[in-house]
Scaffold this motif. Structure first.
Motif, PDB file in Angstrom:
ATOM      1  N   GLU A  58       0.897  -1.241  -0.192  1.00  0.00           N
ATOM      2  CA  GLU A  58       0.139   0.470   0.309  1.00  0.00           C
ATOM      3  C   GLU A  58       0.300   1.987  -0.049  1.00  0.00           C
ATOM      4  N   ILE A  59       1.799   0.938   0.633  1.00  0.00           N
ATOM      5  CA  ILE A  59       2.773   2.285   0.819  1.00  0.00           C
ATOM      6  C   ILE A  59       3.382   3.062  -0.475  1.00  0.00           C
ATOM      7  N   LEU A  60       3.732   1.757  -1.686  1.00  0.00           N
ATOM      8  CA  LEU A  60       4.158   1.612  -3.357  1.00  0.00           C
ATOM      9  C   LEU A  60       3.189   2.414  -3.567  1.00  0.00           C
ATOM     10  N   MET A  61       1.335   1.560  -3.610  1.00  0.00           N
ATOM     11  CA  MET A  61       0.843   2.498  -4.276  1.00  0.00           C
ATOM     12  C   MET A  61       0.832   4.060  -3.863  1.00  0.00           C
ATOM     13  N   ILE A  62       0.959   3.993  -2.620  1.00  0.00           N
ATOM     14  CA  ILE A  62       0.184   5.721  -2.379  1.00  0.00           C
ATOM     15  C   ILE A  62       1.566   6.369  -2.988  1.00  0.00           C
ATOM     16  N   ALA A  63       2.995   6.051  -3.533  1.00  0.00           N
ATOM     17  CA  ALA A  63       3.992   6.603  -3.872  1.00  0.00           C
ATOM     18  C   ALA A  63       4.083   6.926  -4.998  1.00  0.00           C
ATOM     19  N   ASN A  64       3.365   5.913  -5.796  1.00  0.00           N
ATOM     20  CA  ASN A  64       2.358   5.881  -7.348  1.00  0.00           C
ATOM     21  C   ASN A  64       1.592   5.994  -7.738  1.00  0.00           C
ATOM     22  N   ASP A  65       0.376   7.102  -6.398  1.00  0.00           N
ATOM     23  CA  ASP A  65      -0.740   7.221  -6.979  1.00  0.00           C
ATOM     24  C   ASP A  65      -0.143   9.471  -6.454  1.00  0.00           C
ATOM     25  N   TYR A  66       0.696   9.394  -5.219  1.00  0.00           N
ATOM     26  CA  TYR A  66       0.578  10.675  -4.985  1.00  0.00           C
ATOM     27  C   TYR A  66       1.559  11.338  -5.744  1.00  0.00           C
ATOM     28  N   ARG A  67       2.622  11.090  -6.112  1.00  0.00           N
ATOM     29  CA  ARG A  67       3.801  11.686  -6.886  1.00  0.00           C
ATOM     30  C   ARG A  67       3.571  12.055  -7.128  1.00  0.00           C
ATOM     31  N   VAL A  68       2.864  12.219  -8.522  1.00  0.00           N
ATOM     32  CA  VAL A  68       2.911  13.030  -9.788  1.00  0.00           C
ATOM     33  C   VAL A  68       2.084  13.680  -9.495  1.00  0.00           C
ATOM     34  N   GLN A  69       1.374  13.562  -7.873  1.00  0.00           N
ATOM     35  CA  GLN A  69       0.313  15.402  -7.625  1.00  0.00           C
ATOM     36  C   GLN A  69       1.303  16.079  -7.821  1.00  0.00           C
ATOM     37  N   GLY A  70       3.156  16.903  -6.788  1.00  0.00           N
ATOM     38  CA  GLY A  70       3.647  17.288  -6.457  1.00  0.00           C
ATOM     39  C   GLY A  70       3.505  16.740  -4.792  1.00  0.00           C
ATOM     40  N   LEU A  71       3.017  15.170  -4.333  1.00  0.00           N
ATOM     41  CA  LEU A  71       3.775  15.342  -3.179  1.00  0.00           C
ATOM     42  C   LEU A  71       5.437  14.533  -2.658  1.00  0.00           C
ATOM     43  N   GLY A  72       5.731  14.791  -2.585  1.00  0.00           N
ATOM     44  CA  GLY A  72       7.364  14.364  -1.987  1.00  0.00           C
ATOM     45  C   GLY A  72       7.028  13.560  -0.869  1.00  0.00           C
ATOM     46  N   ILE A  73       8.514  11.935  -1.455  1.00  0.00           N
ATOM     47  CA  ILE A  73       7.957  10.721  -0.901  1.00  0.00           C
ATOM     48  C   ILE A  73       9.249  10.546  -0.445  1.00  0.00           C
ATOM     49  N   MET A  74       9.587  10.056   1.104  1.00  0.00           N
ATOM     50  CA  MET A  74      11.278   9.162   1.635  1.00  0.00           C
ATOM     51  C   MET A  74      10.739   8.577   2.683  1.00  0.00           C
ATOM     52  N   ALA A  75      11.625   7.424   3.311  1.00  0.00           N
ATOM     53  CA  ALA A  75      11.708   6.927   3.790  1.00  0.00           C
ATOM     54  C   ALA A  75      12.793   6.872   4.370  1.00  0.00           C
ATOM     55  N   ILE A  76      13.137   6.624   6.231  1.00  0.00           N
ATOM     56  CA  ILE A  76      14.642   6.958   6.728  1.00  0.00           C
ATOM     57  C   ILE A  76      13.763   5.278   7.256  1.00  0.00           C
ATOM     58  N   SER A  77      15.225   4.869   7.687  1.00  0.00           N
ATOM     59  CA  SER A  77      15.733   3.843   8.840  1.00  0.00           C
ATOM     60  C   SER A  77      15.840   4.049   9.755  1.00  0.00           C
ATOM     61  N   SER A  78      16.189   4.396  10.211  1.00  0.00           N
ATOM     62  CA  SER A  78      16.400   4.911  11.831  1.00  0.00           C
ATOM     63  C   SER A  78      16.984   3.953  13.693  1.00  0.00           C
ATOM     64  N   ASN A  79      17.140   2.484  12.644  1.00  0.00           N
ATOM     65  CA  ASN A  79      17.553   0.737  14.096  1.00  0.00           C
ATOM     66  C   ASN A  79      18.528   1.179  13.950  1.00  0.00           C
TER      67      ASN A  79
END
Length: 184
Positions: A58-79
């Motif tokens: 679902e995260i990948l679908m959200i990224a694909n759906d909204y990136r083209v609409q001007g949403l910046g997307i990033m993931a962070i791992s802090s472990n």
């Protein structure tokens, strides 16, 4: 499997400044480099968490759906990669490749960025508006591993629509739930 809720950082909080290495490209990026014209989604995830594995599609679908609409997307791992080597930067790159993560997957080795966001779990979602103010923090939806509720991304998608289309959303937001961040 720990069930840790996210901390509810106050809405309106400015996006913390940071510069982290992207394990996909080996470049260093700041929030300013990656922010979107309409808003920015920052997700705290990791390679091994079953909660992350549960929502990744679902995260990948959200990224694909909204990136083209001007949403910046990033993931962070802090472990802590010393105690949890499966979450180290080399394996982050492999995990991103195997799972088709084509947005920046940043490594927070010092854990300073997680502390600045008051991140507590994976996955943890922070949505900022075009003015870099916190608009939403909380869950993707009500689905959890084993609870039988199908993934929809409804809570996060509603918030993203609010940012993109300048709509108000409820200030009462449900915290995310997942594995705790593995602190040093």
């Amino acid at each position: 499997m720990a069930r840790t809720p996210s901390n509810m950082l106050p809405l309106g909080t400015p996006a913390p400044a940071f510069k982290l290495k992207d394990t996909n490209s080996n470049y260093h990026y700041s929030f300013e480099d990656l922010k979107g014209s309409k808003g920015t989604l920052v997700m705290f995830i990791c390679n091994h968490c079953p909660f992350v594995h549960h929502v990744l599609e679902e995260i990948l679908m959200i990224a694909n759906d909204y990136r083209v609409q001007g949403l910046g997307i990033m993931a962070i791992s802090s472990n802590d990669a010393q105690k949890y080597p499966q979450d180290g930067p080399e394996l982050m790159r492999e995990f991103a490749f195997e799972n088709r993560i084509d947005f920046p997957y940043l490594y927070d080795e010092s854990q300073d960025v997680a502390k600045a966001f008051d991140a507590a779990c994976t996955p943890d979602f922070y949505l900022f508006d075009a003015q870099n103010k916190l608009f939403y923090r909380g869950q993707l939806d009500d689905s959890r591993p084993g609870n039988g509720i199908p993934l929809s991304g409804s809570d996060l998608r509603n918030a993203i629509d609010g940012v993109i289309y300048n709509r108000t959303i409820a200030e009462t937001q449900k915290p995310s739930l997942g594995c705790n961040i593995k602190w040093k």
